[in-house]
Motif scaffolding. Structure first.
Motif, PDB file in Angstrom:
ATOM      1  N   THR A 121      53.079  62.802  37.815  1.00  0.00           N
ATOM      2  CA  THR A 121      52.226  63.118  38.964  1.00  0.00           C
ATOM      3  C   THR A 121      51.509  61.863  39.456  1.00  0.00           C
ATOM      4  O   THR A 121      51.429  61.600  40.661  1.00  0.00           O
ATOM      5  N   GLU A 122      51.024  61.066  38.503  1.00  0.00           N
ATOM      6  CA  GLU A 122      50.260  59.875  38.871  1.00  0.00           C
ATOM      7  C   GLU A 122      51.142  58.807  39.503  1.00  0.00           C
ATOM      8  O   GLU A 122      50.697  58.068  40.386  1.00  0.00           O
ATOM      9  N   THR A 123      52.399  58.697  39.068  1.00  0.00           N
ATOM     10  CA  THR A 123      53.296  57.673  39.608  1.00  0.00           C
ATOM     11  C   THR A 123      54.124  58.184  40.781  1.00  0.00           C
ATOM     12  O   THR A 123      54.806  57.393  41.441  1.00  0.00           O
ATOM     13  N   GLY A 124      54.113  59.493  41.011  1.00  0.00           N
ATOM     14  CA  GLY A 124      54.917  60.055  42.089  1.00  0.00           C
ATOM     15  C   GLY A 124      56.394  60.109  41.760  1.00  0.00           C
ATOM     16  O   GLY A 124      57.239  60.156  42.659  1.00  0.00           O
ATOM     17  N   ALA A 125      56.725  60.126  40.493  1.00  0.00           N
ATOM     18  CA  ALA A 125      58.130  60.150  40.067  1.00  0.00           C
ATOM     19  C   ALA A 125      58.547  61.573  39.726  1.00  0.00           C
ATOM     20  O   ALA A 125      57.724  62.385  39.281  1.00  0.00           O
ATOM     21  N   PRO A 126      59.825  61.916  39.903  1.00  0.00           N
ATOM     22  CA  PRO A 126      60.308  63.245  39.505  1.00  0.00           C
ATOM     23  C   PRO A 126      60.320  63.373  37.986  1.00  0.00           C
ATOM     24  O   PRO A 126      60.448  62.382  37.267  1.00  0.00           O
ATOM     25  N   ALA A 154      71.799  63.623  41.072  1.00  0.00           N
ATOM     26  CA  ALA A 154      71.626  63.981  39.664  1.00  0.00           C
ATOM     27  C   ALA A 154      70.250  63.529  39.193  1.00  0.00           C
ATOM     28  O   ALA A 154      69.751  62.486  39.608  1.00  0.00           O
ATOM     29  N   ARG A 155      69.649  64.322  38.321  1.00  0.00           N
ATOM     30  CA  ARG A 155      68.351  63.967  37.756  1.00  0.00           C
ATOM     31  C   ARG A 155      68.542  62.999  36.610  1.00  0.00           C
ATOM     32  O   ARG A 155      69.498  63.113  35.827  1.00  0.00           O
ATOM     33  N   LYS A 156      67.632  62.070  36.517  1.00  0.00           N
ATOM     34  CA  LYS A 156      67.693  61.096  35.432  1.00  0.00           C
ATOM     35  C   LYS A 156      67.023  61.664  34.193  1.00  0.00           C
ATOM     36  O   LYS A 156      66.166  62.556  34.281  1.00  0.00           O
ATOM     37  N   SER A 157      67.418  61.144  33.038  1.00  0.00           N
ATOM     38  CA  SER A 157      66.796  61.524  31.772  1.00  0.00           C
ATOM     39  C   SER A 157      66.008  60.339  31.230  1.00  0.00           C
ATOM     40  O   SER A 157      66.253  59.186  31.588  1.00  0.00           O
ATOM     41  N   LEU A 158      65.064  60.634  30.343  1.00  0.00           N
ATOM     42  CA  LEU A 158      64.190  59.611  29.757  1.00  0.00           C
ATOM     43  C   LEU A 158      64.560  59.411  28.300  1.00  0.00           C
ATOM     44  O   LEU A 158      64.728  60.376  27.552  1.00  0.00           O
ATOM     45  N   LEU A 159      64.680  58.144  27.908  1.00  0.00           N
ATOM     46  CA  LEU A 159      64.972  57.793  26.526  1.00  0.00           C
ATOM     47  C   LEU A 159      63.782  57.020  25.975  1.00  0.00           C
ATOM     48  O   LEU A 159      63.324  56.050  26.578  1.00  0.00           O
ATOM     49  N   ILE A 160      63.282  57.452  24.819  1.00  0.00           N
ATOM     50  CA  ILE A 160      62.139  56.810  24.168  1.00  0.00           C
ATOM     51  C   ILE A 160      62.564  56.383  22.767  1.00  0.00           C
ATOM     52  O   ILE A 160      63.078  57.197  22.000  1.00  0.00           O
ATOM     53  N   GLY A 161      62.338  55.134  22.439  1.00  0.00           N
ATOM     54  CA  GLY A 161      62.658  54.642  21.106  1.00  0.00           C
ATOM     55  C   GLY A 161      61.504  54.886  20.146  1.00  0.00           C
ATOM     56  O   GLY A 161      60.349  54.551  20.438  1.00  0.00           O
ATOM     57  N   HIS A 179      56.332  52.242  33.711  1.00  0.00           N
ATOM     58  CA  HIS A 179      57.362  51.298  34.163  1.00  0.00           C
ATOM     59  C   HIS A 179      58.698  52.022  34.342  1.00  0.00           C
ATOM     60  O   HIS A 179      59.383  51.844  35.349  1.00  0.00           O
ATOM     61  N   GLU A 180      59.052  52.848  33.368  1.00  0.00           N
ATOM     62  CA  GLU A 180      60.314  53.585  33.469  1.00  0.00           C
ATOM     63  C   GLU A 180      60.267  54.600  34.610  1.00  0.00           C
ATOM     64  O   GLU A 180      61.266  54.781  35.315  1.00  0.00           O
ATOM     65  N   PHE A 181      59.120  55.226  34.829  1.00  0.00           N
ATOM     66  CA  PHE A 181      59.008  56.162  35.951  1.00  0.00           C
ATOM     67  C   PHE A 181      59.022  55.433  37.281  1.00  0.00           C
ATOM     68  O   PHE A 181      59.368  56.020  38.315  1.00  0.00           O
ATOM     69  N   GLY A 182      58.658  54.147  37.236  1.00  0.00           N
ATOM     70  CA  GLY A 182      58.845  53.334  38.434  1.00  0.00           C
ATOM     71  C   GLY A 182      60.319  53.237  38.783  1.00  0.00           C
ATOM     72  O   GLY A 182      60.694  53.263  39.964  1.00  0.00           O
TER      73      GLY A 182
END
Length: 719
Positions: A121-126, A154-161, A179-182
């Protein structure tokens, strides 16, 4: 999510901080044009090859002889093979390697999901489609189906190490995810999918070799009347590959520039919600965390050889983080509001290379400059991101199991603290006294045969103070020489970039003196001469050390016998390191020669097989000697009788050499494992040798009669 787990953002942020720059938009256009140009050329080549095949297949000679018919058929086959060459890579995709990903169930980690939703919400990213946890130090956004994303939204997925979560603070974690949501918000990410697809196509066509190439090679080996067309096709494919190699570099050069600009853009999104320091501190900590993680994996690999499987790799990573050199004062300690000029964590590299034009990420010092222009202050939250996970201990253990896909089923999983005890004991045996100034840490000692020891000891003055001489050997001069040696190594690595033409700078500095790039070779020769002199000095140093300690041990017969046995073992281990490393290097050179040629001619097969067999025989000779070489007790290896019992454990010695990929891979693996195990034995045994010498010096100091200078009789009378 509890608001207390979401770090506060900056109080004041410039309105246009995250607005895409004109350069960014220009690079998006350039990348799009490069992809369109590549696709146009590729489609034209495919269409041309199909047209060529149709023309050849439908062409009719006025009359046909037997060999004329064969020639016509060969032309048609060659045209069809050319078409197949251009098309086959479009349908040859590697299976996505996701076996180390752990897909998180949103309901199981509500705090993390709420954290991510608020950040979106704060970054405006889906919102991401899925959230995955992996074992390493990383964070990324990705399309699960890159090919589908080219033609369908297509929607992107998030990967966290997990290695990232384990090392960052909550503020830094927020900055990294922001940064990743950017990237999530960057429509240009889809261009990355196009480039990714084009890259795989180009890379396989230019550098890949498969059954198609083997078939063409077999065709070339036939009678010249049949193989002439195959030779022509070989030349045509070579030209196609050269042209596509240029396209490969061109597409990547343009996209690399865009990718670097995308990183700057994503960093500004992170600054917008977390402040300048959070993302910069995260960049610095990620480098340290990556080293700690990789070091932990290496050590756990050693533990695995003893059937020890840890239940939590991140327990070890935390301990290795504590072993890192101290961070600069600016790290996590900047009082942002009070600083007129924000402190810098990163410094510019002295030498930059032309290869950096193809780098997907900017240098860290450039990212820091960008993140702090303008400087945006924000409060820091130093708590751990593990607070966002339900039952983090269980999560760490689940992710750790991904690193042991087979071993965890074969061996019982042990508590990390128990495995760390093993690692600590192993490290202690491999850690030498600081007085040695790292002289022994990565160096193989000079060859000194046992028969030389008496003569070397006899060179010392009969009435010399052995302890004073030992203190002198391991004194300031040794440290100064080793520091100068390390400085020369760094300078030679730098000069190699100038000599090869990779460096972009016009000048370089050595010992405080600036030189033009054209003098790199001349200065390198001077440093190489100094290195040769240093190696000669080290050889003499090793002789003095051996003679001194042999003499020192003369009055300690039991310890001297133990030292002598260890020293004899050290010579075999030294030979093992030198022989296997040389064999591995020669094997790599032979393989590189084959790869550069593209194929092996029939008259070259015996030459290569002979070379491979000679390397195999050298290794066989070493292992034969190892089978008769007693392995003296070492920590964690007490139950092994000979060197070969450890070096060849669970290894299958290769059969007679043949020219095949399977044999080369198998032989290379045996050489690599053998070299690693010889190194481990060498440095463990060397630690025992050094400690025996230290014990001998301590006993000599405790029992030796102080040397009192004789006082002349006349002098006494005069007093």
């Amino acid at each position: 999510m509890s608001a207390a787990l979401y770090p506060a953002g900056p109080a004041h942020v410039p309105a246009d901080l995250a607005k895409p720059s004109g350069r960014y938009r220009l690079l998006v256009t350039a990348t799009l044009l490069s992809i369109v140009l590549f696709l146009a050329v590729y489609v034209a080549m495919v269409a041309g090859s199909i047209k060529l095949f149709v023309w050849v297949a439908t062409f009719r000679f006025e009359s046909y002889s037997f060999w004329g018919l064969i020639f016509h058929l060969a032309l048609a086959i060659a045209a069809l093979m050319l078409t197949a060459f251009l098309l086959k890579f479009a349908f040859k995709w590697n299976k996505d390697e996701d076996d180390k990903r752990l897909r998180l169930v949103p309901e199981s980690h509500p705090e993390l999901v709420a954290f991510i939703e608020q950040l979106c919400t704060e970054t405006g990213a889906p919102r991401p489609k899925h959230i995955y946890l992996t074992p390493d130090v990383n964070a990324a956004v990705f399309y699960q189906h890159p090919l589908l994303s080219l033609v369908w939204p297509a929607r992107k997925s998030l990967l966290i190490g997990a290695g990232l979560v384990n090392a960052l603070t909550l503020s830094e974690f927020k900055a990294v995810l922001a940064h990743e949501f950017g990237h999530f918000a960057q429509r240009s990410m889809r261009l990355g999918s196009y480039v990714y697809t084009a890259n795989r196509l180009l890379h396989d066509m230019v550098f890949g070799r498969d059954k198609w190439d083997e078939l063409l090679a077999e065709w070339r080996r036939l009678d010249l009347r049949v193989s002439a067309v195959a030779w022509g096709l070989t030349g045509m494919v070579w030209l196609v590959r050269q042209a596509l190699a240029l396209a490969y570099r061109g597409v990547n050069l343009v996209h690399a520039s865009l990718s670097r600009e995308m990183e700057f853009q994503a960093d500004r999104v992170a600054v917008q919600v977390a402040g300048s320091d959070a993302i910069v501190n995260a960049l610095y900590q990620i480098n340290r965390a990556s080293w700690a993680y990789q070091t932990s994996l290496g050590q756990l690999g050693t533990a695995l050889e003893h059937n020890l499987v840890s239940d939590d790799v991140y327990y070890h990573q935390q301990l290795r983080l504590a072993d890192c050199p101290p961070a600069p004062p600016a790290f996590r300690h900047a009082a942002a509001e009070a600083l007129a000029q924000p402190a810098q964590l990163f410094t510019a590299e002295e030498v930059t290379t032309k290869a950096e034009m193809y780098a997907s990420h900017p240098a860290d010092y450039l990212r820091e400059q960008s993140a702090k222009q303008p400087y945006v202050a924000a409060p820091a939250d130093d708590r751990s991101p593990w607070l966002l996970f339900q039952r983090p201990e269980e999560v760490r253990q689940l992710v750790t199991r991904k690193l042991y896909p087979d071993s965890a089923a074969k061996h019982p999983v042990r508590p990390a603290a128990e495995v760390e005890e093993f690692l600590a004991a192993e490290t202690a045996e491999l850690t030498y006294d600081e007085a040695y100034a790292e002289t022994y840490d990565v160096r193989v000692i000079s060859l000194i045969e046992p028969e030389q020891l008496d003569a070397l000891a006899a060179k010392l003055p009969a009435d010399c103070d052995l302890l004073a001489l030992r203190q002198e050997l391991y004194g300031p001069e040794l440290r100064q020489r080793m520091e100068a040696h390390q400085s020369r190594k760094n300078d030679l690595a730098k000069l190699a970039l100038f000599i090869s033409g990779e460096a972009r700078e016009a000048t370089f500095t050595v010992d405080g003196v600036s030189y033009p790039a054209a003098q790199a070779r001349e200065v390198a020769k001077k440093l190489e001469a100094e290195e040769s002199a240093h190696k000669l000095w080290l050889s003499e140093f090793d002789e003095r050390c051996a003679g001194l300690h042999w003499r020192l041990l003369a009055g300690q017969p039991e310890r001297r016998a133990a030292w002598q046995a260890r020293y004899a073992l050290q010579l075999h281990l030294r030979l093992g390191i030198l022989l296997t490393s040389e064999a591995l290097q020669q094997l790599q050179q032979l393989v590189d020669g084959i790869m550069a040629a593209g194929q092996v001619q029939p008259n070259q097969v015996n030459h290569y097989v002979t070379q491979f067999e000679q390397l195999r025989q050298r290794l066989l000779g070493l292992i034969t000697t190892a089978r008769s070489t007693t392995l003296l007790p070492l920590r964690h290896l007490e139950d092994l009788a000979t060197v070969a019992d450890f070096v060849m454990r669970d290894l299958h010695f290769p059969t007679a050499a043949v020219l095949s990929g399977d044999w080369l891979n198998g032989f290379g693996h045996v050489l690599e494992v053998t070299l690693d195990r010889y190194r481990r034995l060498y440095y463990k045994n060397l630690g025992v040798v050094l400690r025996l010498q230290e014990e001998a010096a301590a006993e000599h100091a405790a029992t030796a009669t102080p040397i009192v200078a004789a006082v002349p009789e006349a002098t006494v009378a005069a007093d």
